[in-house]
Design an enzyme around this catalytic site. Structure first.
Site, mmCIF file in Angstrom:
data_model
loop_
_atom_site.group_PDB
_atom_site.id
_atom_site.type_symbol
_atom_site.label_atom_id
_atom_site.label_comp_id
_atom_site.label_asym_id
_atom_site.label_seq_id
_atom_site.Cartn_x
_atom_site.Cartn_y
_atom_site.Cartn_z
ATOM 1 N N THR A 1 0.827 -1.189 0.051
ATOM 2 C CA THR A 1 0.045 -0.101 -0.180
ATOM 3 C C THR A 1 0.931 1.294 0.081
ATOM 4 O O THR A 1 2.063 1.392 0.395
ATOM 5 C CB THR A 1 -0.873 0.054 1.309
ATOM 6 O OG1 THR A 1 -0.204 0.260 2.273
ATOM 7 C CG2 THR A 1 -1.617 -1.200 1.576
ATOM 8 N N ASP A 2 0.219 2.274 -0.329
ATOM 9 C CA ASP A 2 0.911 3.721 0.002
ATOM 10 C C ASP A 2 0.485 3.887 1.199
ATOM 11 O O ASP A 2 0.078 3.201 2.147
ATOM 12 C CB ASP A 2 0.121 4.730 -0.873
ATOM 13 C CG ASP A 2 1.271 5.949 -1.326
ATOM 14 O OD1 ASP A 2 2.031 5.941 -0.452
ATOM 15 O OD2 ASP A 2 0.885 6.844 -2.167
ATOM 16 N N ALA A 3 1.270 4.993 1.781
ATOM 17 C CA ALA A 3 1.218 5.086 3.479
ATOM 18 C C ALA A 3 -0.191 5.224 3.866
ATOM 19 O O ALA A 3 -1.081 5.808 3.240
ATOM 20 C CB ALA A 3 2.028 6.543 3.799
#
Length: 636
Positions: free
Chosen positions: A331-333
């Site tokens: 995932t992105d952050a």
């Protein structure tokens, strides 16, 4: 009593899984064998879940700060408490930021200590340790310590003449340098296709607006990174190139039809999967209704279309099954507003694992000892989600197995076990080496693009004895002034728009033989400053930035009215040329403005900047601009 005591032993199973196994093999536990075997399976599951979590340790304070006062103590040495979190939980990975990096030996030691904590866990697996080191504006290392590079749009500007040469070279260079620091994942390349001039977060981070070119350059940089034993990360799937909202601060939606999605947004990802072996793909916190229009209930009870990060239709059905991606999905952050403003952290992690993500990046923050429990609590929640059937046990175990196999494939344990002294020596030899600085300068030179040159404004004529610069800030004033004076005998004055005085600026324009103005647009986004923790600082720039955008066209007109030839330089995304520089005689684009300062033996500050070196030589006619715009600008 004995049997009852034995049956209670597994309560402390986090440290007792081997003990439980031994007791089972010894026999005499028939009455509690079912409970013990269940505990053993749970131990396996907990280790699997832990491998799927990557946290940041950007800041950590010895005690909880006062309310409304966030902890801002950068972690440059590993606190014992954080080392214990890593070793006790068997955590899968760590991401570091600029606040964690001070010097070559320091970052090597920090990453070494992190790896020793990982290896000492029950599972004994090395850590993924990642960094965002794209080049250009997204760089986490001090510029004097490592090679900065000009970034992806600069590479895109070189494509017409140099093909994929600079994409390959920068991939190899970045791979060598991040590996020498002790990182094994680089969250690069960004393969978003920037078709939206108003994109606030991608823009110059993209190779350009043509999907085929982005695909070729992305594959080349990815292969360069991975040839050095570093996992590359294709991002942000299924594409962040046509958004006008930054997913750090909101939830963007892309309304492309299915054909556009396949021919533009997905093209670079599909090309890399078909032609290479990408180690990792990072998700985007973006809604794509044509790919998945199902909804989720948010924490305030409203319904929203699933962002890609939480969509099984996008991560599993599309990326895994239809496109055939075999690597890791990260995932992105998860603390970005595109997720955190709508979903509780635990809910978001369970949903992304349900969607098919292998790694949840930054799902919880640990900023002081009172928050040390958060990783264990999250693991508990995910394990419970498996127990109640919300998550599939076999999918979780298969995902963890994929993570461990990737760590083995990239020989992370062998790297982690190298002596610290060997690692430090390697970093000293590799980071910002003379060869890498040469590549940095070559890219800066090759990327300079001449967009317009009317009335023979360039090169600056020999009669231009007095040059006046109008620059975004003092650092840029000094950088271009010093480099112009290095290559010529011209007198150079400069107005900094950060300390702008209209009377002084107009007087300097009147006295000049030629005027050079520069602009940086758009203003820095959260990702460039390092994520959500610096949003306040990002917002404080807004007033200065907006004022500058209004002042520059007025100053260009004033100079023209006084008969002064004007050269405009776009120092970042070149879309500002149409808005600001319509009346300028000459226009250049550099796509970057990196500069740092060091003292010479006499104590004078010297500006070190391949970009401003290349710009000075171009202005003076000593460097032919070779680049071509990788994005479309109206009539240009």
């Amino acid at each position: 009593m004995t049997r009852s005591l034995l049956c209670t032993i597994p309560v402390n199973w986090r440290r007792a899984s081997l003990k439980v196994t031994a007791l089972l093999m010894m026999g005499g536990l028939s009455a509690c064998s079912h409970k013990a075997s269940t505990v053993q399976v749970d131990s396996e599951l907990r280790q699997a879940v832990a491998q799927k979590i990557m946290i940041d340790i950007r800041y950590f304070c010895e005690s909880a700060p006062a309310p409304e006062e966030p902890c801002e103590q950068g972690v440059t040495q590993l606190p014992e408490e954080l080392a214990k979190v890593v070793s006790d939980t068997g955590l899968g990975g760590i991401i570091l930021f600029a606040e964690n990096i001070q010097s070559k030996s320091q970052i090597v030691r920090l990453n070494h200590e992190l790896q020793q904590a990982g290896l000492s866990s029950n599972a004994g697996h090395p850590l993924f340790i990642s960094v965002d080191q794209e080049g250009g504006r997204v760089v986490r290392t001090p510029p004097e310590m490592a090679t900065t590079l000009s970034g992806n749009m600069a590479i895109g500007a070189t494509y017409a003449r140099h093909g994929t040469e600079f994409a390959t070279q920068t991939g190899i260079l970045l791979g060598k340098e991040v590996k020498a620091m002790g990182f094994n994942i680089n969250h690069a390349p960004d393969v978003d296709v920037n078709v939206n001039p108003d994109n606030p977060v991608i823009n110059v981070r993209a190779f350009g607006e043509d999907a085929n070119t982005v695909a070729k350059l992305g594959l080349a940089q990815m292969n360069g990174l991975q040839s050095e034993g570093v996992l590359a990360t294709l991002k942000h799937f299924p594409g962040h190139g046509d958004t006008s909202v930054d997913s750090h601060t909101g939830l963007p939606r892309v309304e492309h039809d299915r054909d556009t999605i396949e021919q533009v947004d997905l093209k670079p990802f599909a090309h890399a999967i078909e032609q290479g072996s990408p180690a990792m793909v990072m998700t985007a916190h973006i809604q794509y209704p044509q790919l998945d229009d199902s909804t989720l209930t948010t924490k305030d009870g409203s319904e929203v279309i699933r962002p890609a990060t939480l969509s099984r239709a996008i991560l599993t059905d599309l990326l895994r099954e239809k496109m055939g991606f075999k690597g890791l999905i990260a995932t992105d952050a998860m603390d970005m507003a595109g997720i955190s403003h709508f979903f509780e952290p635990t809910q978001a992690v369970i949903e992304t694992f349900k969607a098919g993500a292998d790694l949840a990046l930054m799902p919880v923050k640990i900023r002081h000892p009172g928050e040390l429990h958060k990783v264990e609590t999250l693991i508990d929640a995910v394990v419970n989600a498996v127990h109640r059937g919300e998550l599939d046990r076999q999918e979780v175990l298969a995902s963890a197995k994929r993570i461990v196999q990737t760590k083995q494939q990239y020989q992370l344990a062998e790297q982690a076990r190298q002596p610290l002294s060997v690692k430090v020596a390697q970093a000293e030899a590799v980071l910002a080496s003379a060869k890498h600085r040469q590549t940095e300068q070559a890219l800066a030179d090759a990327a300079i693009t001449q967009v317009r040159n009317q009335n023979n404004a360039l090169p600056l004529p020999d009669s231009a004895h007095q040059i006046h610069l109008i620059m975004p800030d003092k650092a840029k004033c000094v950088a271009l002034s010093q480099h112009l004076q290095t290559y010529s005998n011209n007198a150079v004055t400069c107005t900094s728009l950060r300390s702008y005085n209209a009377t002084d600026a107009i007087r300097a324009i009147r006295l000049a033989d030629s005027v050079v103005m520069a602009n940086i647009s758009p203003r820095q986004s959260a990702v460039e400053r390092g994520g959500m923790d610096n949003l306040t600082q990002t917002r404080l720039q807004a007033l200065n930035y907006n004022d500058q955008q209004k002042i520059l066209p007025e100053l260009i007109q004033i100079a023209k009215d006084k008969g002064k030839p004007v050269t405009f330089i776009s120092l970042r995304a070149p879309y500002d040329i149409e808005r600001i520089a319509d009346q300028a005689d000459a226009v250049l684009a550099s796509f970057a403005y990196n500069v740092y300062f060091k003292q010479d033996q006499q104590g004078r500050l010297l500006a070190m900047s391949p970009i401003f070196d290349a710009l000075a030589r171009t202005l003076l006619g000593q460097l032919e601009p070779q680049g071509q715009l990788p994005v479309t600008l109206g009539n240009h």
